[in-house]
Scaffold this active site. Sequence first.
Site, short mmCIF file in Angstrom:
data_model
loop_
_atom_site.label_atom_id
_atom_site.label_comp_id
_atom_site.label_asym_id
_atom_site.label_seq_id
_atom_site.Cartn_x
_atom_site.Cartn_y
_atom_site.Cartn_z
CB CYS A 2 -0.86 0.03 1.25
SG CYS A 2 -1.81 -1.48 1.46
NE ARG A 27 4.33 1.95 -1.31
CZ ARG A 27 5.47 1.43 -0.89
NH1 ARG A 27 6.56 1.70 -1.56
NH2 ARG A 27 5.53 0.69 0.18
CD1 TRP A 75 -2.04 -4.63 -4.97
CD2 TRP A 75 -1.31 -5.89 -3.27
NE1 TRP A 75 -1.69 -5.85 -5.47
CE2 TRP A 75 -1.25 -6.64 -4.46
CE3 TRP A 75 -0.90 -6.48 -2.09
CZ2 TRP A 75 -0.79 -7.95 -4.50
CZ3 TRP A 75 -0.44 -7.78 -2.11
CH2 TRP A 75 -0.39 -8.51 -3.32
CG ASN A 100 2.85 -0.21 3.33
OD1 ASN A 100 2.38 -1.23 2.86
ND2 ASN A 100 4.09 0.19 3.08
N GLY A 101 1.29 -2.53 5.45
CA GLY A 101 1.96 -3.69 6.06
C GLY A 101 0.95 -4.69 6.57
CD GLU A 483 11.67 -9.84 -16.87
OE1 GLU A 483 11.50 -10.64 -15.94
OE2 GLU A 483 11.22 -8.70 -16.86
CE LYS A 487 7.87 -7.52 -17.23
NZ LYS A 487 8.94 -7.63 -16.32
CD GLU A 490 5.06 -8.76 -14.41
OE1 GLU A 490 5.42 -8.62 -13.24
OE2 GLU A 490 5.73 -8.28 -15.37
CG HIS A 506 12.89 -33.90 -21.66
ND1 HIS A 506 13.14 -35.24 -21.86
CD2 HIS A 506 14.04 -33.25 -21.96
CE1 HIS A 506 14.39 -35.40 -22.25
NE2 HIS A 506 14.96 -34.20 -22.33
CE LYS A 605 8.17 -0.72 -10.47
NZ LYS A 605 8.52 -1.58 -11.61
C1 G6P Z 1 6.85 -7.12 -7.63
C2 G6P Z 1 6.89 -6.34 -8.92
C3 G6P Z 1 7.91 -6.95 -9.86
C4 G6P Z 1 9.27 -7.02 -9.18
C5 G6P Z 1 9.20 -7.78 -7.86
C6 G6P Z 1 10.49 -7.64 -7.06
O1 G6P Z 1 6.33 -8.39 -7.86
O2 G6P Z 1 5.62 -6.33 -9.54
O3 G6P Z 1 8.02 -6.15 -11.03
O4 G6P Z 1 10.18 -7.64 -10.02
O5 G6P Z 1 8.15 -7.22 -7.05
O6 G6P Z 1 10.66 -6.30 -6.72
P1 G6P Z 1 12.05 -5.63 -6.38
O7 G6P Z 1 11.71 -4.20 -6.07
O8 G6P Z 1 12.59 -6.36 -5.18
O9 G6P Z 1 12.94 -5.78 -7.56
#
Ligand code: G6P
Length: 610
Positions: A2, A27, A75, A100-101, A483, A487, A490, A506, A605
């Site tokens: 959050c 966030r 969130w 937040n937490g 990766e 993407k 996501e 396999h 994020k």
């Molecule tokens: C969240 C974000 C990702 C990110 C991950 C790790 O899941 O949506 O984009 O890679 O956290 O975050 P960090 O800030 O530790 O790289």
Amino acid sequence: MCGIVGAVSQRDVEGILLEGLRRLEYRGYDSAGLATLNVDGEVTRARELGKVAALADILLTRPAPGPIGIAHTRWATHGEPSRINAHPHMSGERLAIVHNGIIENYQELREQLRSEGYEFTSQTDTEVVAHLIEKYYQQHGDLFKSVRSTLDQLRGAYALAVLHADEPDHLVVCRQGSPLVIGVGIGENFIASDQLALLPVTDRFMFLEEGDIADVRKDQVVIHDQEGNVVDRPITRFEHGHDAADKGEYRHFMLKEIHEQPAVIQATMAGRLTDSHVLEQALGTQAGQLLENVRHVQIIACGTSYHAGMVARYWIEELAGVPCSVEVASEFRYRKHVIQPDTLFLCISQSGETADTLAALRQAKKAGFRAALAICNVPGSSLVRESDLVIMTQAGPEIGVASTKAFTTQLTALLIFTLALARHNGLPEEKEAEIVQALKLVPGQVADVLALDQAIVEMSEAFVDKHHSLFLGRGSQFPVALEGALKLKEISYIHAEAYPAGELKHGPLALVDSEMPVVTVAPNNDLVEKLKSNLEEVRARGGQLFVFADRNADVKSEDGIHVLQIPSVHPITAPIVYTVPLQLLSYHVAVLKGTDVDQPRNLAKSVTVE
Ligand code: G6P
């Protein structure tokens, strides 16, 4: 997870709080709210399900005037996204709180408070904290003391900001396990989860340490540490440009951030390389000593940062000859480890606030790992402050939830680190010079790939009506495939899985048909011939291949194979360059599908809770 923001001023703070929330929306964004205290001593609260814009709409007709206030973008962790679960939470009409937490023991506290007559209107853990503070306020008649007594009862990770109508001249804020920064103004002061929220009003910041509680007034901030001592926290100036939270000419932050990559990769190299070698001292004065006699590297990270770590493993073992293990933080922190002697512990995190990564770091320190190195993008973050050595990426604030420029700058920093480590382990000077030269070409090569945008838009059309996809890569391109798949899932919500191309036979080959696009990255390295055989395996089963191939790799478009040629790059730096077309592919598929590119559903994020 959050985001919180607060202000104590002489002017109305509603606008400051809303702009802060807009900047913190990365966030969390399932609901938002704010509470202000007006000059007549009344609290006005507004909350709304959905994004900050929805809250702003409500405030147009029902404004919340007042020179002091707190705000929150959520969130959900406890209780579904809804207006009643949105923050601020109140106890009675006079106390409001944002959080937040996570409060781990909230159930037992809730039972106890219920038996004492407190009524709960939400399903959140936060409301427990509001009532607990109010309960202590009945005893102490002092907000600061009441917050301190409350903290003694809480288990978990949190940052809190509290206001009380009976004490209309201040906020009480604290942090334990979640980030909180104080923005210092002139005749006004602010608080937020991230400096970014406050850049329109100040560029001077004080970072609270774990366990700190602060009394924030318009002309004074007094901070107490965990033991109750009054402490000074230094004021630092924010380093990045003010326009970071602005999309500029781009339709989405993600696209802007993809296009910033040549510049930020360049910035991450700046001052760290000569024409022939890495300047070890530019990595920190103790770098030489910390990199000497490293016998093992343990990398910890989450999400995209974990994929950066997986690429680095190939580099570290190939160039430095040092064994390297990579693990996601949430797994590492909950198992027993065998610590090999002289292990360097390396955390990679864009935000520096990811709860699992921080927990793993703290555990590693206790367990006696030799030293902790961080690769991070946020100066002043918890990870940066708790590590022995830090290599900052220079990506600038990344707003799009799907990480792009943070990843390629992490790779850049990791390759620089690898070369420094390799020097201690006998990498010949000429080899180091060759790779430094190759690295210096990367910003230009990334710019060349960005120029392929239109061809990638055309390719993306083939994905719009698909439900599944496969991504293939070999060697250090396997994490690039991972990766790429991350993407796509996501932001376009298309199911995407990545495999090392050699594993195809396999299992995943059973899934291949004309409805399953298969995306492949094919630089011209010593695995390219093997990769071509894997592509034939797909083609023979009617699969549609989308291949990003080195222009000298002799992979051509024909029936069932759509090839986009990429400029030739050095095999070591290829993972950085080949990431970029996959970012663009996901972006364009998402745009065609009409999803929320910058704020995909259910994701945040920065994940500062477990
Ligand atoms: C969240 C974000 C990702 C990110 C991950 C790790 O899941 O949506 O984009 O890679 O956290 O975050 P960090 O800030 O530790 O790289």
